[in-house]
Enzyme design. Structure first.
Site, PDB file in Angstrom:
ATOM      1  N   HIS A 204       0.814  -1.209   0.000  1.00  0.00           N
ATOM      2  CA  HIS A 204       0.000   0.000   0.000  1.00  0.00           C
ATOM      3  C   HIS A 204       0.853   1.266   0.000  1.00  0.00           C
ATOM      4  CE1 HIS A 204      -2.922   2.930   1.760  1.00  0.00           C
ATOM      5  NE2 HIS A 204      -3.820   2.212   1.118  1.00  0.00           N
ATOM      6  N   SER A 375      -7.640   5.832  -0.576  1.00  0.00           N
ATOM      7  CA  SER A 375      -6.188   5.756  -0.403  1.00  0.00           C
ATOM      8  C   SER A 375      -5.449   6.110  -1.678  1.00  0.00           C
ATOM      9  CB  SER A 375      -5.776   4.327   0.005  1.00  0.00           C
ATOM     10  OG  SER A 375      -5.860   4.130   1.389  1.00  0.00           O
TER      11      SER A 375
END
Length: 425
Positions: A204, A375
């Site tokens: 991520h 995100s």
């Protein structure tokens, strides 16, 4: 008084965050904790070189002061907590006390996205008799051999700005320091996660670094990065499983401010529909110091039936909340809507569906991945903020104003996309 802001699933650690009065210095913070609660062991970020807090070394302390932020994490017993609460007032040296939470990455489920798309397509066909294109100003977009759809939508390819001279911090799961596209870049990386190095074992963080500050010419494939000449600061504040307590996040923020970072990107949060006074204090201090913090609005929506709400820390009035749009510039199904709490509004939107970017080589030898979430929208805005900071010289609140002004209006409510889609200079 102590705020009862814990929410089921939000992950209260049992520790507390103490917010001090503005203007008091870090020495005063420590003195207050010692005199009021009787703490004998109080650590401060200023005890560590470069204010790089060693989370393992500070673990034995009863309290840890974050000198640049005006907050502290305390591990207090019932009597100590009562003593702190007794001194908590709007005019006192202690202003707020709230639970420490665990924050997590803001990535959406691919299966969830597919189900949403099928449902919306079916509903549109039944209402109109055929598939109808979006009425947004431009789009739909698609990745090409040269650029990701997100860069095209935000007009990055046409921009002459590079992010040179601008410091961008990504607080996340770390970064793959061995990735071929990042080797040779100016990267300062620190870990604020116990037992883990800055190297990204999740993916991520590397994805977010790639979007915000990836190369102009990757070693292979299309361009996916925005501020390709920005100086990169990576704070590993979430573990390799994608979560982490406020202590690590605050340590990363403190380190970023101590290093004079201009833009901080945080693709993390907790689904708590109440403003954290700790993060609001940090956001205000950051803006005053010339640092803009952008954070993911959250993925708790289930559109069209449930629009969700902006969670912590993005719902702080002094932290910019970022929504996600898809390739047609429609609101992403998971993207949270503005909430009624003061500061809980979405500020701007950016590409957040099917976003292609870098990925750790050790996690996937393909080196790239396509994922979705607020995100993914957040580092788009962080990279664009770096371009605007370079081209205008604006910082903090002025940079925030510039970003909200340099947008294109979308065919969606302001409560979903704020001022609209942020564009490159």
């Amino acid at each position: 008084m102590i705020e009862n802001t814990a929410t089921a699933g939000a992950g209260d650690t049992g520790r507390r965050i103490v917010v001090f009065a503005p203007g008091d210095g870090s020495d005063t913070y420590a003195t207050t904790l010692r005199s009021v609660a009787g703490f004998s062991e109080v650590a401060s970020t200023r005890d560590f070189a470069g204010q790089v807090l060693d989370v393992d070394q500070s673990r034995s302390a009863q309290a840890t002061v974050f000198a640049e932020l005006g907050v502290a994490i305390v591990d207090a017993d019932a009597d100590q907590l009562a003593a702190l609460d007794a001194q908590c007032s709007p005019e006192g040296s202690i202003r707020f006390i709230e639970p420490e939470r665990v924050q997590r990455i803001r990535t959406a489920s691919p299966d969830y996205l597919r189900g949403y798309r099928d449902g919306v397509s079916d509903l549109t066909d039944r209402l109109t008799g055929a598939g109808v294109a979006t009425t947004a100003p431009t789009g739909p977009f698609a990745d090409t051999d040269e650029f990701t759809w997100g860069l095209q939508a935000t007009r990055v390819p046409a921009s002459t700005a590079t992010g040179a001279g601008i410091k961008v911090a990504v607080l996340d799961t770390g970064v793959d320091l061995t990735h071929p596209d990042l080797v040779g870049r100016a990267i300062t990386a620190q870990s604020f996660v116990s037992g883990e190095q800055p190297q990204d074992g999740h993916g991520h963080g590397t994805h977010c670094v790639g979007t915000s500050c990836g190369p102009q010419r990757p070693t292979t494939g299309r361009r996916y990065g925005i501020a390709f000449e920005a100086e990169i600061f990576v704070g590993k504040v979430l573990s390799n499983d994608g979560g982490g307590p406020d202590a690590g996040i605050l340590a990363g923020l403190n380190w970023a401010l101590a290093n004079g970072v201009h833009v901080v990107s945080m693709s993390l949060g907790a689904d708590v529909n109440q403003v954290s006074q700790a993060y609001e204090t940090v956001g205000r201090r950051a803006l005053a110091a010339g640092t803009l913090i952008v954070a993911a609005a959250g993925n708790n929506a289930n559109r069209p039936t449930d629009p969700g709400f902006v969670g912590v820390p993005a719902n702080s009035p002094s932290i910019m909340a970022i929504a996600a749009v898809d390739t047609a510039l429609a609101v992403a199904p998971f993207s949270a809507r503005s909430s009624a709490v003061d500061g809980g509004g979405v500020d701007v939107a950016a590409p957040g569906v099917d976003v292609y970017s870098s990925w750790p080589v050790a996690v996937d030898p393909q080196r790239y991945n396509t994922i979705s979430g607020t995100s993914m929208a957040t580092p788009h805005v962080a990279g664009l903020a770096a371009l605007w900071a370079q081209s205008t010289g604006r910082r903090g609140r002025d940079l925030w104003s510039t970003l909200t002004q340099q947008t294109v209006r979308l065919d969606a409510a302001a409560s979903d996309v704020g001022a609209g889609l942020v564009l490159a200079p």
